[in-house]
Design an enzyme around this catalytic site. Structure first.
Site, mmCIF file in Angstrom:
data_model
loop_
_atom_site.group_PDB
_atom_site.id
_atom_site.type_symbol
_atom_site.label_atom_id
_atom_site.label_comp_id
_atom_site.label_asym_id
_atom_site.label_seq_id
_atom_site.Cartn_x
_atom_site.Cartn_y
_atom_site.Cartn_z
ATOM 1 C CD GLU A 46 -2.178 -2.019 1.957
ATOM 2 O OE1 GLU A 46 -3.077 -2.848 1.821
ATOM 3 O OE2 GLU A 46 -1.239 -2.161 2.759
ATOM 4 C CB THR A 47 1.359 4.126 -1.891
ATOM 5 O OG1 THR A 47 2.446 3.283 -2.305
ATOM 6 C CG2 THR A 47 1.841 5.568 -1.831
#
Length: 229
Positions: A46-47
């Site tokens: 994830e970002t």
């Protein structure tokens, strides 16, 4: 213009080892249309793109992307975002994500978020018989499946400690090192506070509430800066 990305490891052990890498971006530095491209290029599970708190407030907002899609809620990005804001001198009490308002607390070296159990995806939760069976699981066996698979077994049942792994190839995540949303689901599933050791040795602490809230807490390490066009 190059975009600055802070790389964190979320849910480390007490010695700062392991943890799930997370890209953190100040949302004001990118166009919304570029978020998915950046998350894909970074390649982390994830970002998170964070809109900073307005002056005099203690609430921020965030959007979370895997390499392939946006998520309404995820655990390690919300813990990481909350820690990153505190580290910048901007501690918060709430974090708005598409699923709802996450409550944030800081205690010692732990950053904690509280979320509704039903914000997390419906993981396929599989109890395996032993640690050996868990270690032998092959993520490639789940490559053609559209579900998120969470495998777990007791490490020490009397101490409420489990060992786990999570596979979600359809989200671009062959195996996740530490999964906060899955921690929410397994805590609800077992209806008890847990210490979860996931992946290579990441650690998630959880607290269960019968009202449908689960708190997940962990330690965070800053691994420095990257830039991406």
């Amino acid at each position: 213009m190059a975009i600055d990305v802070t790389v964190l490891r979320v849910f480390t052990d007490r010695d700062g080892r392991f943890g799930n890498p997370l890209g953190v971006v100040d949302a004001s530095t990118v166009q919304a249309a570029d978020r998915q491209r950046i998350a894909t290029e970074l390649g982390f599970s994830e970002t998170v793109f964070i809109t900073l708190p307005r002056e005099g407030t203690h609430s921020a907002s965030a959007h979370i992307h895997t390499p392939t899609t946006q998520l309404p809620f995820a655990g390690h990005p919300t813990v990481g975002a909350s820690w990153w804001l505190k580290d910048r001198g901007l501690p918060i009490k709430t974090l708005q994500v598409p699923a709802g308002i996450v409550q944030v607390t800081y205690t010692g070296d732990l950053t904690a978020v509280s979320a509704r159990a039903d914000w997390a995806p419906d993981f396929s939760i599989n109890h395996v018989a032993s640690l050996d069976d868990l270690a032998a699981a092959d993520p490639d066996d789940y490559a053609d499946d559209e579900a998120e698979h969470y495998l777990w077994t007791w490490l020490d049942e009397a101490a409420d400690t489990i060992r786990s792994r999570m596979f979600a190839p359809h989200l671009g995540i062959r195996e996740d090192e530490a999964t906060g949303a899955a921690a929410v689901r397994i805590t609800e599933h077992l209806s008890r506070d847990l210490t979860i050791v996931q992946g290579q040795g990441s650690v998630i602490e959880t607290k269960w509430s019968p009202e449908g809230w689960v708190q997940i807490a962990g330690r965070v390490v800053d691994d420095g800066q990257r830039q991406i066009d």
